[in-house]
Design a protein around this motif. Structure first.
Motif, PDB file in Angstrom:
ATOM      1  N   ILE A 228       0.857  -1.189   0.000  1.00 40.76           N
ATOM      2  CA  ILE A 228       0.000   0.000   0.000  1.00 40.76           C
ATOM      3  C   ILE A 228       0.895   1.243   0.000  1.00 40.76           C
ATOM      4  O   ILE A 228       1.806   1.353   0.823  1.00 40.76           O
ATOM      5  CB  ILE A 228      -0.908   0.018   1.253  1.00 40.76           C
ATOM      6  CG1 ILE A 228      -1.792  -1.220   1.270  1.00 40.76           C
ATOM      7  CG2 ILE A 228      -1.746   1.279   1.314  1.00 40.76           C
ATOM      8  CD1 ILE A 228      -2.400  -1.522   2.619  1.00 40.76           C
ATOM      9  N   GLU A 229       0.636   2.132  -0.947  1.00 37.90           N
ATOM     10  CA  GLU A 229       1.393   3.398  -0.971  1.00 37.90           C
ATOM     11  C   GLU A 229       0.749   4.345   0.034  1.00 37.90           C
ATOM     12  O   GLU A 229      -0.447   4.584  -0.018  1.00 37.90           O
ATOM     13  CB  GLU A 229       1.345   4.037  -2.373  1.00 37.90           C
ATOM     14  CG  GLU A 229       2.134   3.294  -3.442  1.00 37.90           C
ATOM     15  CD  GLU A 229       3.588   3.020  -3.065  1.00 37.90           C
ATOM     16  OE1 GLU A 229       4.188   3.873  -2.370  1.00 37.90           O
ATOM     17  OE2 GLU A 229       4.098   1.943  -3.425  1.00 37.90           O
ATOM     18  N   LYS A 230       1.521   4.885   0.940  1.00 37.92           N
ATOM     19  CA  LYS A 230       0.959   5.776   1.954  1.00 37.92           C
ATOM     20  C   LYS A 230       1.482   7.194   1.746  1.00 37.92           C
ATOM     21  O   LYS A 230       2.617   7.401   1.325  1.00 37.92           O
ATOM     22  CB  LYS A 230       1.363   5.308   3.356  1.00 37.92           C
ATOM     23  CG  LYS A 230       0.872   3.936   3.730  1.00 37.92           C
ATOM     24  CD  LYS A 230      -0.631   3.827   3.815  1.00 37.92           C
ATOM     25  CE  LYS A 230      -1.269   4.659   4.902  1.00 37.92           C
ATOM     26  NZ  LYS A 230      -2.743   4.565   4.884  1.00 37.92           N
ATOM     27  N   GLU A 231       0.638   8.125   2.058  1.00 38.64           N
ATOM     28  CA  GLU A 231       1.030   9.529   1.921  1.00 38.64           C
ATOM     29  C   GLU A 231       1.530  10.063   3.254  1.00 38.64           C
ATOM     30  O   GLU A 231       0.907   9.821   4.298  1.00 38.64           O
ATOM     31  CB  GLU A 231      -0.194  10.332   1.528  1.00 38.64           C
ATOM     32  CG  GLU A 231       0.068  11.313   0.409  1.00 38.64           C
ATOM     33  CD  GLU A 231      -1.225  11.940  -0.024  1.00 38.64           C
ATOM     34  OE1 GLU A 231      -1.556  12.996   0.544  1.00 38.64           O
ATOM     35  OE2 GLU A 231      -1.913  11.343  -0.884  1.00 38.64           O
ATOM     36  N   VAL A 232       2.639  10.789   3.204  1.00 39.13           N
ATOM     37  CA  VAL A 232       3.135  11.414   4.438  1.00 39.13           C
ATOM     38  C   VAL A 232       2.420  12.757   4.595  1.00 39.13           C
ATOM     39  O   VAL A 232       2.381  13.564   3.671  1.00 39.13           O
ATOM     40  CB  VAL A 232       4.666  11.628   4.375  1.00 39.13           C
ATOM     41  CG1 VAL A 232       5.168  12.262   5.667  1.00 39.13           C
ATOM     42  CG2 VAL A 232       5.379  10.311   4.108  1.00 39.13           C
ATOM     43  N   GLU A 233       1.816  12.979   5.768  1.00 39.39           N
ATOM     44  CA  GLU A 233       1.127  14.256   6.015  1.00 39.39           C
ATOM     45  C   GLU A 233       1.935  15.078   7.016  1.00 39.39           C
ATOM     46  O   GLU A 233       2.609  14.516   7.878  1.00 39.39           O
ATOM     47  CB  GLU A 233      -0.256  14.012   6.626  1.00 39.39           C
ATOM     48  CG  GLU A 233      -1.208  13.312   5.701  1.00 39.39           C
ATOM     49  CD  GLU A 233      -2.425  12.780   6.452  1.00 39.39           C
ATOM     50  OE1 GLU A 233      -2.973  13.511   7.305  1.00 39.39           O
ATOM     51  OE2 GLU A 233      -2.802  11.631   6.188  1.00 39.39           O
ATOM     52  N   THR A 234       1.840  16.395   6.889  1.00 31.59           N
ATOM     53  CA  THR A 234       2.522  17.260   7.849  1.00 31.59           C
ATOM     54  C   THR A 234       1.512  17.753   8.870  1.00 31.59           C
ATOM     55  O   THR A 234       0.483  18.338   8.508  1.00 31.59           O
ATOM     56  CB  THR A 234       3.166  18.462   7.130  1.00 31.59           C
ATOM     57  OG1 THR A 234       4.013  17.937   6.114  1.00 31.59           O
ATOM     58  CG2 THR A 234       3.984  19.325   8.080  1.00 31.59           C
ATOM     59  N   ILE A 235       1.818  17.510  10.139  1.00 36.18           N
ATOM     60  CA  ILE A 235       0.904  17.924  11.206  1.00 36.18           C
ATOM     61  C   ILE A 235       0.987  19.430  11.416  1.00 36.18           C
ATOM     62  O   ILE A 235       2.081  20.006  11.486  1.00 36.18           O
ATOM     63  CB  ILE A 235       1.306  17.206  12.524  1.00 36.18           C
ATOM     64  CG1 ILE A 235       1.112  15.709  12.364  1.00 36.18           C
ATOM     65  CG2 ILE A 235       0.539  17.723  13.721  1.00 36.18           C
ATOM     66  CD1 ILE A 235      -0.312  15.286  12.112  1.00 36.18           C
ATOM     67  N   GLY A 236      -0.172  20.070  11.546  1.00 34.42           N
ATOM     68  CA  GLY A 236      -0.206  21.527  11.696  1.00 34.42           C
ATOM     69  C   GLY A 236       0.007  22.001  13.131  1.00 34.42           C
ATOM     70  O   GLY A 236       0.122  23.190  13.378  1.00 34.42           O
ATOM     71  N   TRP A 237       0.037  21.106  14.097  1.00 31.58           N
ATOM     72  CA  TRP A 237       0.159  21.520  15.495  1.00 31.58           C
ATOM     73  C   TRP A 237       1.611  21.813  15.853  1.00 31.58           C
ATOM     74  O   TRP A 237       2.532  21.194  15.328  1.00 31.58           O
ATOM     75  CB  TRP A 237      -0.335  20.412  16.424  1.00 31.58           C
ATOM     76  CG  TRP A 237      -1.814  20.208  16.375  1.00 31.58           C
ATOM     77  CD1 TRP A 237      -2.719  20.972  15.693  1.00 31.58           C
ATOM     78  CD2 TRP A 237      -2.555  19.161  17.015  1.00 31.58           C
ATOM     79  NE1 TRP A 237      -3.979  20.456  15.880  1.00 31.58           N
ATOM     80  CE2 TRP A 237      -3.916  19.360  16.684  1.00 31.58           C
ATOM     81  CE3 TRP A 237      -2.219  18.103  17.840  1.00 31.58           C
ATOM     82  CZ2 TRP A 237      -4.924  18.525  17.153  1.00 31.58           C
ATOM     83  CZ3 TRP A 237      -3.226  17.265  18.313  1.00 31.58           C
ATOM     84  CH2 TRP A 237      -4.563  17.484  17.971  1.00 31.58           C
ATOM     85  N   GLU A 238       1.794  22.758  16.769  1.00 33.14           N
ATOM     86  CA  GLU A 238       3.140  23.082  17.264  1.00 33.14           C
ATOM     87  C   GLU A 238       3.326  22.420  18.627  1.00 33.14           C
ATOM     88  O   GLU A 238       2.365  22.248  19.379  1.00 33.14           O
ATOM     89  CB  GLU A 238       3.297  24.607  17.431  1.00 33.14           C
ATOM     90  CG  GLU A 238       3.129  25.411  16.150  1.00 33.14           C
ATOM     91  CD  GLU A 238       4.163  25.065  15.108  1.00 33.14           C
ATOM     92  OE1 GLU A 238       5.287  24.662  15.482  1.00 33.14           O
ATOM     93  OE2 GLU A 238       3.842  25.179  13.913  1.00 33.14           O
ATOM     94  N   LEU A 239       4.597  22.166  18.960  1.00 30.41           N
ATOM     95  CA  LEU A 239       4.897  21.516  20.239  1.00 30.41           C
ATOM     96  C   LEU A 239       4.379  22.354  21.422  1.00 30.41           C
ATOM     97  O   LEU A 239       3.830  21.817  22.381  1.00 30.41           O
ATOM     98  CB  LEU A 239       6.404  21.289  20.359  1.00 30.41           C
ATOM     99  CG  LEU A 239       6.849  20.464  21.561  1.00 30.41           C
ATOM    100  CD1 LEU A 239       6.232  19.074  21.554  1.00 30.41           C
ATOM    101  CD2 LEU A 239       8.369  20.348  21.601  1.00 30.41           C
ATOM    102  N   GLU A 240       4.509  23.688  21.308  1.00 28.69           N
ATOM    103  CA  GLU A 240       4.056  24.554  22.420  1.00 28.69           C
ATOM    104  C   GLU A 240       2.578  24.337  22.726  1.00 28.69           C
ATOM    105  O   GLU A 240       2.120  24.551  23.843  1.00 28.69           O
ATOM    106  CB  GLU A 240       4.222  26.063  22.107  1.00 28.69           C
ATOM    107  CG  GLU A 240       5.608  26.497  21.747  1.00 28.69           C
ATOM    108  CD  GLU A 240       5.898  26.258  20.282  1.00 28.69           C
ATOM    109  OE1 GLU A 240       5.375  27.007  19.443  1.00 28.69           O
ATOM    110  OE2 GLU A 240       6.651  25.311  19.983  1.00 28.69           O
TER     111      GLU A 240
END
Ligand code: M6R
Length: 607
Positions: A228-240
């Motif tokens: 299965i080809e999976k897409e990498v997503e970028t999380i919009g949340w910041e560590l703070e």
């Protein structure tokens, strides 16, 4: 509920796992454990209690660069060291952490016991470790797939084998699991907060998917080995956003964040010129929106109360019949799905099992289900036919606060959108959108009065029973106020329609049972005042939550709190905030664990 974190990479695994587990604490748990592969041996450490109890038994200099960790919220078996995860196979080569429930564990356990496997715990999860051992022939991934093929129920699972250093295998079926892709290091976790300190690149696994992970690589397949080809997503949340940032508790921080979180929920979504809402993610044409004849809302807990407010607003403003229903009820009710009905599945976490199952059942029957969710990439938004992200940012405290006010925002915007396509005039729309856009500021004003709420809460915190009473659009707010108080302070609280008390609850009134009345300046105000007088006449202490300038309240109530004036339909925003604060300050005074109240989990991923 339970939390999972797994790591493989160049660092010592134990500190990474402990830190990940700490981040997962907010989900609610009663025991914790971790396992690290050291010199081709699986080392296990687990403790009933908190992460700091676990820390005490994990050697500080533990070598080993791949491992798994778990926070357990007990379902099968008591809260004990032996029932904590990870569970190990009889040959002690395999460690498994599992979220979810294995429904056929009892028959599997009997079979394995007959075959000579000895069980150490009372959990359903332990069968997975033994099954993997049974099938293991030098390939962990293969054995995991064979074992999973026998399971009925739900799982998010991560496994490792002493003979395959640097390899983790994870799988998902009904319980969330994601892969965090780092720089030559990989993480598996049930929740993005566990990996956010290391990477924002994640891959969400779908049900039926298995992932084999090393520090440098991963492969995703299904149970039949299809790639299965999976897409990498970028999380919009910041560590703070997942830190307390100077606040004593996450709940306090999240209550005070509401001017910003409400603003984010409405940002770019109010079309001032046309006085309408703009919601890009609904995936509905104008024709389809125009055809909507009915709205049904499914949710649980606080999200359900937001849905009740939403239903009220939809009927009142858009004149569309609308109804909120508990997801846990609708899923077993064989619901009738009608044409031109839009369903909303409302959930902060996007993972609540009842809401997700109800969504699936409704979709099976042909319904269009839209999501109103906070956690991006969670199951409900992924499986729904469209919807609205509320962008509250991470909500860590178990008691939901900022998600509620942002869920309201999604409903107000949707209502505006379809109301303006129907009978709502431009003039009425302009006046409403103006007031809606002012909500972040009015909520800020309410928060500036927090000390008054604290004073009242500190006066009443010792009461053992409480009534929260409201009417109309503020009736669900009363329910929410009672829920907030009971879940974090353990004080018995009931929410009622103020009109209903004379049908029963008034029997509870005495000098020791305070009633908090929500008294907006709407068409029902005078009726609520009469209800207040009925309680006063029976010597019940009364707190009134009214609107600036309503001087009559002080003559009747023992204590009065005020909010600024707004549109009648927008009071739920302003009324709920003092109730959140009231619960928070009462719980503080009672010395409760505000962020992680007993027995509760942040997202309820089992039935
Ligand atoms: O994540 P969800 O919004 O679907 O969660 C629903 C309920 O479990 C949740 O609102 C719960 O009632 C909270 N503890 C309330 O504060």
């Amino acid at each position: 509920m339970c939390g999972i974190v797994g790591y493989c990479g160049p660092k010592a695994a134990a500190p990474v796992l402990l830190e990940g587990l700490k981040r997962l604490e907010y989900r609610g748990y009663d025991s914790a454990g971790l396992s690290v592969c050291v010199d081709s041996k699986v080392e296990i450490f687990k403790r009933a209690g908190k992460i700091h109890d676990l820390r005490e038994v994990v050697p500080e200099d533990l070598p080993g660069t791949h491992g798994v960790g778990h926070t357990r919220w007990a379902t099968h078996g008591e809260v004990t060291d032996k029932n904590a995860h990870p569970h190990v196979s009889a040959d002690r080569n395999i460690a498994v952490v599992h979220n979810g429930i294995i429904e056929n564990f009892s028959s599997l356990r009997s079979r394995l016991t007959e075959e000579g496997y000895v069980f150490e715990s009372d959990t359903d999860s332990e069968v997975i470790a033994h099954l993997i051992q049974k099938f293991y022939q030098g390939d962990l991934e293969r054995a995991v797939k064979q074992a999973l093929g026998l399971l009925k129920g739900t799982y998010g699972v991560v496994c490792m084998h002493a003979g395959e250093p640097g390899v983790l295998v994870g799988a998902r079926h009904g319980s969330p699991l994601l892969l965090g892709v780092g720089d030559n290091e990989m993480f598996l976790a049930s929740d993005v907060t566990a990996v956010l300190a290391h990477t924002k690149q994640v891959i969400h696994l779908e049900d039926g998917e298995v992932v084999r992970v090393t520090a440098a690589d991963y492969t995703a397949t299904d149970l039949r080995d299809r790639k299965i080809e999976k897409e990498v997503e970028t999380i919009g949340w910041e560590l703070e956003e997942i830190e307390k940032n100077g606040y004593e508790h996450y709940m306090e921080k999240e209550i005070f964040e509401q001017p910003d979180s409400i603003f984010r929920a409405m940002q770019g979504r109010i079309d001032q010129e046309n006085a309408t809402g703009h919601l890009g993610g609904l995936n509905m044409s104008r024709g389809e929106l125009l055809d909507v004849q009915r709205v049904r809302i499914i949710a649980a807990g606080t999200s359900y109360y937001a849905g009740m407010v939403g239903a009220y607003v939809l009927e009142n403003m858009a004149r569309v019949p609308a109804q909120a229903e508990l997801a846990s009820e609708i899923r077993y009710r064989n619901p009738i799905v009608e044409r031109n009905t839009v369903y909303f599945a409302v959930s902060q976490s996007g993972e609540t099992a009842d809401t997700l199952s109800a969504l699936r059942e409704l979709q099976r029957k042909g319904a269009r289900v839209l999501g109103i969710c906070n956690v991006v990439g969670s199951s409900i938004p992924r499986e729904s036919d469209g919807g609205v992200y509320i962008h509250s940012g991470p909500e860590i405290a178990v008691a939901s606060t900022k998600a509620f006010t942002s869920q309201l925002t999604a409903f107000y915007l949707f209502t505006l959108l379809i109301a303006r396509m129907r009978d709502m005039s431009l003039e009425a729309g302009v006046s409403f959108t103006k007031e809606l856009a002012r909500v972040p500021d009015t909520v800020r004003e309410v928060l500036s009065r927090a000390d008054e709420v604290r004073r009242v809460a500190e006066r009443y915190y010792q009461a053992r029973n409480f009534l929260f009473l409201g009417r109309g659009i503020n009736y669900p707010v009363a329910l929410e106020g009672a829920l907030k108080l009971k879940e974090i302070s353990y004080v018995h609280a009931e929410g009622y329609s103020a009109a209903e008390i004379k049908h029963g609850p008034i029997a509870l009134i005495n000098e020791e049972t305070p009633s908090l009345f929500i008294v907006p300046d709407d068409g029902l105000r005078d009726k609520v005042i009469s209800n207040m007088k009925e309680v006063k006449a029976r010597r019940g202490p009364v707190i009134a939550l009214g609107v600036d300038g309503d001087n009559e309240l002080a003559d009747i109530a023992d204590d009065v709190l005020f909010v600024p004036k707004t549109d009648e339909l927008l009071y739920p925003y302003l009324m709920v905030v003092p109730l959140q604060l009231f619960a928070y300050y009462a719980a503080l005074k009672l010395g409760r664990n505000v962020d992680q109240p007993r027995n509760l989990a942040k997202s309820v991923t089992v039935e």
